[in-house]
Design a protein around this motif. Structure first.
Motif, PDB file in Angstrom:
ATOM      1  N   LEU A  38     117.197 -16.653 168.519  1.00 61.75           N
ATOM      2  CA  LEU A  38     116.814 -15.372 169.118  1.00 61.75           C
ATOM      3  C   LEU A  38     117.801 -14.275 168.718  1.00 61.75           C
ATOM      4  N   GLN A  39     119.099 -14.622 168.691  1.00 63.39           N
ATOM      5  CA  GLN A  39     120.097 -13.654 168.225  1.00 63.39           C
ATOM      6  C   GLN A  39     119.807 -13.235 166.789  1.00 63.39           C
ATOM      7  N   TYR A  40     119.510 -14.222 165.962  1.00 64.05           N
ATOM      8  CA  TYR A  40     119.196 -13.948 164.546  1.00 64.05           C
ATOM      9  C   TYR A  40     118.002 -13.011 164.419  1.00 64.05           C
ATOM     10  N   ILE A  41     116.965 -13.284 165.202  1.00 65.80           N
ATOM     11  CA  ILE A  41     115.759 -12.451 165.128  1.00 65.80           C
ATOM     12  C   ILE A  41     116.076 -11.020 165.560  1.00 65.80           C
ATOM     13  N   LEU A  42     116.800 -10.865 166.656  1.00 66.49           N
ATOM     14  CA  LEU A  42     117.127  -9.536 167.155  1.00 66.49           C
ATOM     15  C   LEU A  42     117.946  -8.745 166.140  1.00 66.49           C
ATOM     16  N   ILE A  43     119.002  -9.378 165.597  1.00 70.15           N
ATOM     17  CA  ILE A  43     119.850  -8.679 164.629  1.00 70.15           C
ATOM     18  C   ILE A  43     119.065  -8.390 163.351  1.00 70.15           C
ATOM     19  N   SER A  44     118.236  -9.339 162.917  1.00 70.15           N
ATOM     20  CA  SER A  44     117.466  -9.152 161.690  1.00 70.15           C
ATOM     21  C   SER A  44     116.513  -7.970 161.794  1.00 70.15           C
ATOM     22  N   VAL A  45     115.877  -7.815 162.969  1.00 73.18           N
ATOM     23  CA  VAL A  45     114.972  -6.680 163.167  1.00 73.18           C
ATOM     24  C   VAL A  45     115.736  -5.362 162.980  1.00 73.18           C
ATOM     25  N   CYS A  46     116.950  -5.302 163.548  1.00 75.56           N
ATOM     26  CA  CYS A  46     117.758  -4.087 163.423  1.00 75.56           C
ATOM     27  C   CYS A  46     118.212  -3.876 161.978  1.00 75.56           C
ATOM     28  N   VAL A  47     118.595  -4.964 161.308  1.00 73.19           N
ATOM     29  CA  VAL A  47     119.020  -4.873 159.909  1.00 73.19           C
ATOM     30  C   VAL A  47     117.877  -4.373 159.039  1.00 73.19           C
ATOM     31  N   GLY A  57     133.795 -12.305 161.748  1.00 72.36           N
ATOM     32  CA  GLY A  57     133.542 -12.992 160.494  1.00 72.36           C
ATOM     33  C   GLY A  57     132.111 -12.768 160.073  1.00 72.36           C
ATOM     34  N   ILE A  58     131.708 -13.404 158.966  1.00 70.41           N
ATOM     35  CA  ILE A  58     130.336 -13.165 158.495  1.00 70.41           C
ATOM     36  C   ILE A  58     129.310 -13.930 159.312  1.00 70.41           C
ATOM     37  N   SER A  59     129.768 -14.844 160.175  1.00 80.44           N
ATOM     38  CA  SER A  59     128.818 -15.538 161.046  1.00 80.44           C
ATOM     39  C   SER A  59     128.356 -14.651 162.198  1.00 80.44           C
ATOM     40  N   ALA A  60     128.982 -13.500 162.373  1.00 83.12           N
ATOM     41  CA  ALA A  60     128.701 -12.636 163.529  1.00 83.12           C
ATOM     42  C   ALA A  60     127.255 -12.175 163.578  1.00 83.12           C
ATOM     43  N   ASP A  61     126.650 -11.902 162.386  1.00 83.99           N
ATOM     44  CA  ASP A  61     125.264 -11.415 162.396  1.00 83.99           C
ATOM     45  C   ASP A  61     124.252 -12.541 162.197  1.00 83.99           C
ATOM     46  N   ARG A  62     124.737 -13.777 162.339  1.00 85.36           N
ATOM     47  CA  ARG A  62     123.892 -14.978 162.298  1.00 85.36           C
ATOM     48  C   ARG A  62     123.146 -15.150 160.972  1.00 85.36           C
ATOM     49  N   GLY A  63     123.672 -14.540 159.917  1.00 82.17           N
ATOM     50  CA  GLY A  63     123.087 -14.734 158.597  1.00 82.17           C
ATOM     51  C   GLY A  63     122.069 -13.706 158.189  1.00 82.17           C
ATOM     52  N   SER A  64     121.940 -12.626 158.959  1.00 82.01           N
ATOM     53  CA  SER A  64     120.900 -11.636 158.673  1.00 82.01           C
ATOM     54  C   SER A  64     121.271 -10.691 157.531  1.00 82.01           C
ATOM     55  N   HIS A  65     122.578 -10.482 157.273  1.00 77.74           N
ATOM     56  CA  HIS A  65     122.952  -9.523 156.227  1.00 77.74           C
ATOM     57  C   HIS A  65     124.222  -9.916 155.461  1.00 77.74           C
ATOM     58  N   LEU A  66     125.306 -10.189 156.177  1.00 77.30           N
ATOM     59  CA  LEU A  66     126.600 -10.351 155.523  1.00 77.30           C
ATOM     60  C   LEU A  66     126.627 -11.506 154.538  1.00 77.30           C
ATOM     61  N   ARG A  67     126.044 -12.633 154.889  1.00 75.25           N
ATOM     62  CA  ARG A  67     126.041 -13.776 153.974  1.00 75.25           C
ATOM     63  C   ARG A  67     125.239 -13.470 152.718  1.00 75.25           C
ATOM     64  N   LYS A  68     124.198 -12.624 152.862  1.00 73.09           N
ATOM     65  CA  LYS A  68     123.341 -12.293 151.721  1.00 73.09           C
ATOM     66  C   LYS A  68     124.066 -11.402 150.725  1.00 73.09           C
ATOM     67  N   ILE A  69     124.858 -10.443 151.226  1.00 76.36           N
ATOM     68  CA  ILE A  69     125.537  -9.560 150.285  1.00 76.36           C
ATOM     69  C   ILE A  69     126.682 -10.272 149.578  1.00 76.36           C
ATOM     70  N   LEU A  70     127.155 -11.390 150.164  1.00 71.01           N
ATOM     71  CA  LEU A  70     128.181 -12.198 149.495  1.00 71.01           C
ATOM     72  C   LEU A  70     127.585 -13.334 148.682  1.00 71.01           C
ATOM     73  N   ARG A  71     126.292 -13.541 148.772  1.00 68.17           N
ATOM     74  CA  ARG A  71     125.579 -14.576 148.008  1.00 68.17           C
ATOM     75  C   ARG A  71     126.030 -15.988 148.389  1.00 68.17           C
ATOM     76  N   ILE A  72     126.330 -16.222 149.660  1.00 67.96           N
ATOM     77  CA  ILE A  72     126.764 -17.549 150.103  1.00 67.96           C
ATOM     78  C   ILE A  72     125.613 -18.551 149.928  1.00 67.96           C
TER      79      ILE A  72
END
Length: 595
Positions: free
Chosen positions: A7-16, A372-387
């Protein structure tokens, strides 16, 4: 992930996604105004790039001379919402980022897709200063004296910093920090480190940032838009008889400059423009049938501050800066009405300078990040770093039940050196960027020792009493090594390699007879008249800190000793001509006839 985390991921992703859509809307709306009216094709100066250096030079030309000029910027115009500091990372990977990657690395970036690290660079009015952490640190001034081969004294360079800090750049102490910052400073004192001010030495401090009333500030904010061409791409330089006389734009329009073309496109794009124009390594230019106008080591000597340590510090409680701050109406009010609160966070709350070699001169830097990059649950930060997915799933998602912070440990003076080369005659093709991370073994050993110092901080009495613990989850790909042994840490840093996006050196400054030099200490491209490079690419070595302040200082020196000097000569010539006229009139007075 648990249902709560989903649910956190969905909420943050909508905002992103909503803000990403807004970014694209702003960008494409600005594109409607791409066809700007060009008042003239002839100028005294053409400046390619509106980043820290290009904007500073343009600002001083406008305020202190009568010279005509134009600033050419490939990116789009900014927006007031982009100036909110906490939203800075949202521009990474967007249309306001050149979206460059390194080539696949054999010794580093193993946790990233295709072994490629991101090389974020601003493609926006203001350049990378619109995407960075806004940190202003002078660094080790003694190094700058060496860059200029003794042409300028330490006192003179210090005066340049004082001038820009007083007259050009808006600087403030960081406005908002979490509880982590004070506890890190107390831990530093517990471990014997000093709290430092402007003087560069071993120690820790809360950073000074380039902000105005809580919002991001950049040198481009000083410029009059009528002298700037945005969304305008420079294809190549126009050079004849060893003299640069203009630039060719993407629409084949040509602009001309009488006194100078100043390339300020950054350490990745400045060498690209030069190489496309026939200035660079002969072998490279021949491979693309580009006529060699001047053979120089353009693109060589690429250096970057690299580090590691994402999500290595964990807490059982949340800190006052997290991914959900954006939803708090109190914080929104604090920012837009008072210029205060978490929205003003620079991302980095404390900087520290340490030595892994028991020296009085730092060789590593700590940047303390409250999340850290886990804060947004994977909605943006991990993608820009290509993890990679398996790294994300087996490491970062496993700390979702805790608050993850980062002590980013960086090498200040990497010994590994890479290169930037064009890959085609097509100006729209991105350059090939090969930083050759960890090619030199000393960089590996330095960063291993830096991560050990991170552990020392986490285990300090102050940090332990604050609730800090070390993330002991084995990093994917390194499980076969004893946790936190030297072999484990080597594996860890080779996987989780992080650029701070501080590339320098690709148009290196030096003496004209040095085979490593592209520009001389006056910033003039060696062997070519009317052509200068003024940006991070001319720095022959990395500064001992974030690079923005050093780049601004260098640009100020360029203006003082080139453009301002020309203005003085022009004024002296006018005065000399007037003096001759006065002498002549006194000797041979003109008879006035009344009508």
């Amino acid at each position: 992930m648990s249902m709560f985390h989903i649910l956190q991921y969905i909420l943050i992703s909508v905002c992103v996604y909503a803000f990403t859509a807004f970014i694209y809307l702003v960008y494409h709306t600005n594109q409607l105004y791409k066809a700007q009216h060009i008042n003239s094709k002839d100028y005294d100066y053409i400046i390619v790039g509106s980043g820290t250096a290009g904007s500073l030079v343009a600002h001083r030309i406008a305020k202190e001379t009568n010279f005509t000029y134009v600033v050419i910027e490939a990116g789009g115009e900014s927006n007031p919402l982009f100036e909110i500091p906490i939203l800075g990372p949202m521009l990474h990977g967007s249309v306001y980022d050149w979206q460059y990657d390194t080539v696949p690395q054999t010794n580093a970036c193993l946790a990233m897709e295709e072994n490629k690290c991101k090389m974020t660079q601003g493609k926006i009015f203001g350049g990378s200063s619109k995407l960075n952490n806004m940190i202003h640190v002078r660094g080790n001034i003694s190094h700058y004296v060496n860059w200029f081969h003794g042409k300028y004294t330490k006192k003179y360079i210090k005066e340049q910093f004082e001038y820009i800090e007083k007259n050009i750049i808006h600087l403030n102490p960081i406005k908002y920090t979490t509880e982590l910052s004070d506890n890190i400073l107390l831990a530093a004192q517990e471990l014997g480190y000093e709290l430092i001010g402007k003087d560069f030495k071993l120690g820790f401090t809360k950073p000074t940032v380039s902000q105005l009333n809580g919002k991001r500030w950049a040198n481009s904010d000083n410029l009059e838009k009528k002298h700037v061409l945005i969304n305008t791409f420079v294809e190549k330089l126009l050079i004849r008889n060893k003299r640069c006389y203009g630039v060719q734009l993407a629409n084949k329009l040509r602009l001309y400059a009488k006194k100078g073309i100043i390339i300020s496109a950054g350490a990745l794009n400045s060498p690209k423009i030069l190489q496309l124009s026939g200035v660079g390594p002969a072998e490279l230019l021949k491979s693309f049938d580009i006529p060699i106008l001047k053979e120089l080591p353009v693109g060589k000597n690429l250096q970057d501050h690299i580090g590691t340590g994402l999500d290595l510090v964990l807490f059982n409680k949340s800190l006052s800066v997290n991914a959900f701050n954006c939803f708090n109406p109190i914080h929104i009010f604090q920012y837009f009405v008072e210029g205060q609160g978490p929205f003003t966070t620079a991302g980095c709350e404390v900087v520290g300078f340490l030595s892994t070699k028991n020296s009085t001169e730092p060789d590593i830097q700590f940047m303390v990040l409250p999340v850290g990059i886990s804060a947004d649950r994977g909605s943006h930060l991990r993608k820009i770093l290509r993890i990679r997915d398996y790294v994300w799933d087996n490491y970062f998602t496993r700390v979702f039940d805790k608050h993850a912070s980062t002590i980013l440990a960086l090498i200040l003076h990497t010994k590994s050196k890479g290169e930037v080369n064009i890959q085609s005659r097509n100006p729209e093709m991105p350059p090939l960027i090969d930083p050759k991370y960890f090619q030199n073994r000393d960089d590996v050993d330095t960063l291993i020792n830096a991560v050990k110092l991170t552990k020392t901080f986490v285990l300090s009495k102050k940090m332990k009493s604050f609730g800090a613990i070390l993330n002991t989850i084995p990093f994917p790909g390194c499980e076969s090594h004893l946790f936190f042994s030297d072999t484990y840490l080597e594996c860890y840093i080779r996987h989780l390699t992080l650029s701070t996006f501080h590339p320098v050196g690709t148009c290196s400054m030096g003496l004209p007879d040095d085979y490593n030099s592209v520009v001389d200490p006056s910033f003039k491209v060696i062997g070519l008249d009317n052509l200068y490079v003024v940006d991070a690419s001319v720095l022959p070595t990395l500064p001992s800190s974030n690079i923005n302040a050093a780049v601004a200082m260098m640009a100020n020196i360029f203006f003082e000793n080139n453009i301002k000097q020309q203005r003085r000569q022009k004024n002296n010539n006018i005065c000399f001509q007037r003096s001759l006229s006065d002498i002549f009139n006194n000797i041979c007075p003109v008879n006035k006839v009344s009508l």
